[in-house]
Design an enzyme around this catalytic site. Structure first.
Site, PDB file in Angstrom:
ATOM      1  N   ASP A  16       0.829  -1.213   0.000  1.00  0.00           N
ATOM      2  CA  ASP A  16       0.000   0.000   0.000  1.00  0.00           C
ATOM      3  C   ASP A  16       0.865   1.266   0.000  1.00  0.00           C
ATOM      4  O   ASP A  16       1.989   1.260   0.489  1.00  0.00           O
ATOM      5  CB  ASP A  16      -0.902  -0.030   1.242  1.00  0.00           C
ATOM      6  N   GLY A  19      -0.059   5.424  -4.371  1.00  0.00           N
ATOM      7  CA  GLY A  19      -0.684   6.694  -4.757  1.00  0.00           C
ATOM      8  C   GLY A  19      -0.065   7.859  -3.998  1.00  0.00           C
ATOM      9  O   GLY A  19       0.279   8.896  -4.579  1.00  0.00           O
ATOM     10  N   TRP A  21       2.851   7.947  -2.604  1.00  0.00           N
ATOM     11  CA  TRP A  21       4.263   8.086  -3.026  1.00  0.00           C
ATOM     12  C   TRP A  21       4.327   9.025  -4.240  1.00  0.00           C
ATOM     13  O   TRP A  21       5.177   9.921  -4.292  1.00  0.00           O
ATOM     14  CB  TRP A  21       4.820   6.709  -3.383  1.00  0.00           C
ATOM     15  N   SER A  61      -7.391  -5.538  -5.099  1.00  0.00           N
ATOM     16  CA  SER A  61      -8.505  -6.139  -4.357  1.00  0.00           C
ATOM     17  C   SER A  61      -9.784  -6.079  -5.178  1.00  0.00           C
ATOM     18  O   SER A  61      -9.895  -5.269  -6.112  1.00  0.00           O
ATOM     19  CB  SER A  61      -8.704  -5.404  -3.028  1.00  0.00           C
ATOM     20  N   THR A  62     -10.755  -6.916  -4.809  1.00  0.00           N
ATOM     21  CA  THR A  62     -12.052  -6.847  -5.502  1.00  0.00           C
ATOM     22  C   THR A  62     -12.634  -5.432  -5.332  1.00  0.00           C
ATOM     23  O   THR A  62     -13.283  -4.918  -6.240  1.00  0.00           O
ATOM     24  CB  THR A  62     -13.039  -7.896  -4.915  1.00  0.00           C
ATOM     25  N   ASN A  64     -10.948  -2.677  -5.262  1.00  0.00           N
ATOM     26  CA  ASN A  64     -10.209  -1.682  -6.054  1.00  0.00           C
ATOM     27  C   ASN A  64     -10.889  -1.383  -7.383  1.00  0.00           C
ATOM     28  O   ASN A  64     -10.570  -0.392  -8.045  1.00  0.00           O
ATOM     29  CB  ASN A  64      -8.757  -2.126  -6.298  1.00  0.00           C
ATOM     30  N   ARG A 183       2.007  -4.646   6.136  1.00  0.00           N
ATOM     31  CA  ARG A 183       1.253  -3.676   5.337  1.00  0.00           C
ATOM     32  C   ARG A 183       1.995  -2.362   5.382  1.00  0.00           C
ATOM     33  O   ARG A 183       2.153  -1.765   6.450  1.00  0.00           O
ATOM     34  CB  ARG A 183      -0.165  -3.478   5.848  1.00  0.00           C
ATOM     35  N   GLU A 202       1.491 -12.898  12.435  1.00  0.00           N
ATOM     36  CA  GLU A 202       1.999 -11.704  13.119  1.00  0.00           C
ATOM     37  C   GLU A 202       1.876 -10.545  12.129  1.00  0.00           C
ATOM     38  O   GLU A 202       2.144 -10.716  10.937  1.00  0.00           O
ATOM     39  CB  GLU A 202       3.475 -11.896  13.489  1.00  0.00           C
TER      40      GLU A 202
HETATM   41  C1  IPE Z   1      -5.469  -2.739  -0.154  1.00  0.00           C
HETATM   42  O1  IPE Z   1      -5.169  -1.400  -0.297  1.00  0.00           O
HETATM   43  C2  IPE Z   1      -5.373  -3.446  -1.471  1.00  0.00           C
HETATM   44  C3  IPE Z   1      -4.047  -3.516  -2.072  1.00  0.00           C
HETATM   45  C4  IPE Z   1      -2.939  -3.104  -1.538  1.00  0.00           C
HETATM   46  C5  IPE Z   1      -4.003  -4.135  -3.365  1.00  0.00           C
HETATM   47  P1  IPE Z   1      -6.275  -0.265  -0.458  1.00  0.00           P
HETATM   48  O2  IPE Z   1      -5.545   1.008  -0.580  1.00  0.00           O
HETATM   49  O3  IPE Z   1      -7.206  -0.641  -1.553  1.00  0.00           O
HETATM   50  O4  IPE Z   1      -7.066  -0.397   0.910  1.00  0.00           O
HETATM   51  P2  IPE Z   1      -7.959   0.665   1.708  1.00  0.00           P
HETATM   52  O5  IPE Z   1      -9.014   1.149   0.756  1.00  0.00           O
HETATM   53  O6  IPE Z   1      -7.068   1.775   2.145  1.00  0.00           O
HETATM   54  O7  IPE Z   1      -8.507  -0.110   2.867  1.00  0.00           O
HETATM   55  C1  IPE Z   2      -1.649   0.213  -3.368  1.00  0.00           C
HETATM   56  O1  IPE Z   2      -1.430   1.573  -3.380  1.00  0.00           O
HETATM   57  C2  IPE Z   2      -1.860  -0.370  -4.744  1.00  0.00           C
HETATM   58  C3  IPE Z   2      -3.241  -0.770  -5.021  1.00  0.00           C
HETATM   59  C4  IPE Z   2      -4.233  -0.721  -4.168  1.00  0.00           C
HETATM   60  C5  IPE Z   2      -3.530  -1.242  -6.345  1.00  0.00           C
HETATM   61  P1  IPE Z   2      -2.629   2.613  -3.372  1.00  0.00           P
HETATM   62  O2  IPE Z   2      -3.013   2.891  -4.795  1.00  0.00           O
HETATM   63  O3  IPE Z   2      -3.737   2.153  -2.520  1.00  0.00           O
HETATM   64  O4  IPE Z   2      -1.916   3.876  -2.760  1.00  0.00           O
HETATM   65  P2  IPE Z   2      -2.537   4.901  -1.714  1.00  0.00           P
HETATM   66  O5  IPE Z   2      -3.072   4.126  -0.571  1.00  0.00           O
HETATM   67  O6  IPE Z   2      -3.604   5.654  -2.445  1.00  0.00           O
HETATM   68  O7  IPE Z   2      -1.378   5.767  -1.349  1.00  0.00           O
HETATM   69 MG    MG Z   3      -4.138   2.388  -0.549  1.00  0.00          MG
END
Ligand code: IPE
Ligand code: IPE
Ligand code: MG
Length: 236
Positions: A16, A19, A21, A61-62, A64, A183, A202
């Site tokens: 995670d 975005g 970054w 994720s589903t 996403n 995470r 853990e």
């Molecule tokens: C979880 O991250 C899914 C992945 C890293 C692929 P998200 O960014 O989608 O999760 P939420 O929305 O912050 O819980």
């Molecule tokens: C994780 O990074 C990648 C995916 C969920 C595909 P994010 O895209 O969720 O990045 P943030 O959480 O917006 O920074």
């Molecule tokens: Mg995210």
């Protein structure tokens, strides 16, 4: 110290922060996803070289699918490119690549890429790299319940045969339980990642955004894991 305490057998990474970054650098979110994919390649090499046998990553994720069409399209393009370009690397590193997730709503080129890389790496034995793509832990449990019901209806198994092992063997992939889940980005939640497999994992939540989570950061995480006292409900 027991062997499994020294080195986790199965590590999960919720990648995670891509975005954020990109945002920090005044770039579009897609740059963060690209940087995340580049980082993953180096990180995987390191993790498997240490001797860890199973790595599961949360790639999409589903949930996403709720993101903009532009972002979802970019991510799907990136997966297709990644699988085709990195296939040789996975083969030379002797890694078996498998996927967990729903095939529903996935583009044909993504499905073809998955099939190709799974086929090319199916006999490789150094380690197993499980990519959770279009994955949801609850969806996996629903799909598993359906699979088991079908087996009962076809008289392949009896209701009395349903137990924890049977459920484990009927998930998308038959993997050992997760020992350690990382995470990145400071978010402290699971977001529907491998719910069944992580019941005694853990957890570790570094602030580092995924594109910056390098080998050094991983080693730091591992040291933290090694300090944990896993009791599995017992007394110590
Ligand atoms: C979880 O991250 C899914 C992945 C890293 C692929 P998200 O960014 O989608 O999760 P939420 O929305 O912050 O819980
Ligand atoms: C994780 O990074 C990648 C995916 C969920 C595909 P994010 O895209 O969720 O990045 P943030 O959480 O917006 O920074
Ligand atoms: Mg995210």
């Amino acid at each position: 110290m027991e062997e499994d305490k020294v080195l986790p057998k199965h590590v999960g990474i919720i990648m995670d922060g891509n975005g954020r970054w990109a945002k920090k650098r005044g770039l579009k979110r897609s740059f963060g996803h690209k940087a995340g994919a580049d980082n993953l390649e180096k990180l995987l090499k390191h993790i498997f070289n240490i001797g860890i046998k199973y790595v599961s990553v949360y790639a999409f994720s589903t949930e996403n699918l709720k993101r903009s069409k532009e972002e979802v399209d970019y991510l799907m393009d990136l997966f297709v490119k990644y699988f085709t370009k990195k296939k040789k690397i996975f083969v030379s590193e002797e890694l078996k690549v498998i996927f967990s997730g729903s095939k529903e709503n996935l583009r044909n080129d993504v499905l073809a890429g998955i099939k190709e890389i799974e086929e090319a790496t199916k006999d490789l034995k150094k380690g197993t790299f499980n990519i959770c793509l279009n994955y949801g832990g609850r969806k996996e449990l629903c799909d598993t319940v359906k699979k088991i019901c079908e087996k009962v209806m076809n008289d392949e198994i009896k209701i009395e045969d349903i137990n924890e092992d049977l459920i484990t063997h009927n998930l998308y992939q038959d993997l050992p339980d997760l020992d350690f889940v990382i995470r990145t980005s400071g978010e402290m939640r699971i977001s529907n990642f491998m719910l069944w497999q992580s019941s005694y994992a853990e957890y570790y939540f570094p602030e580092t955004l995924f594109p910056d989570f390098d080998s050094k950061e991983f080693d730091k995480a591992l040291l933290e894991y090694q300090k944990r006292n896993r009791r599995f409900g017992g007394v110590q």
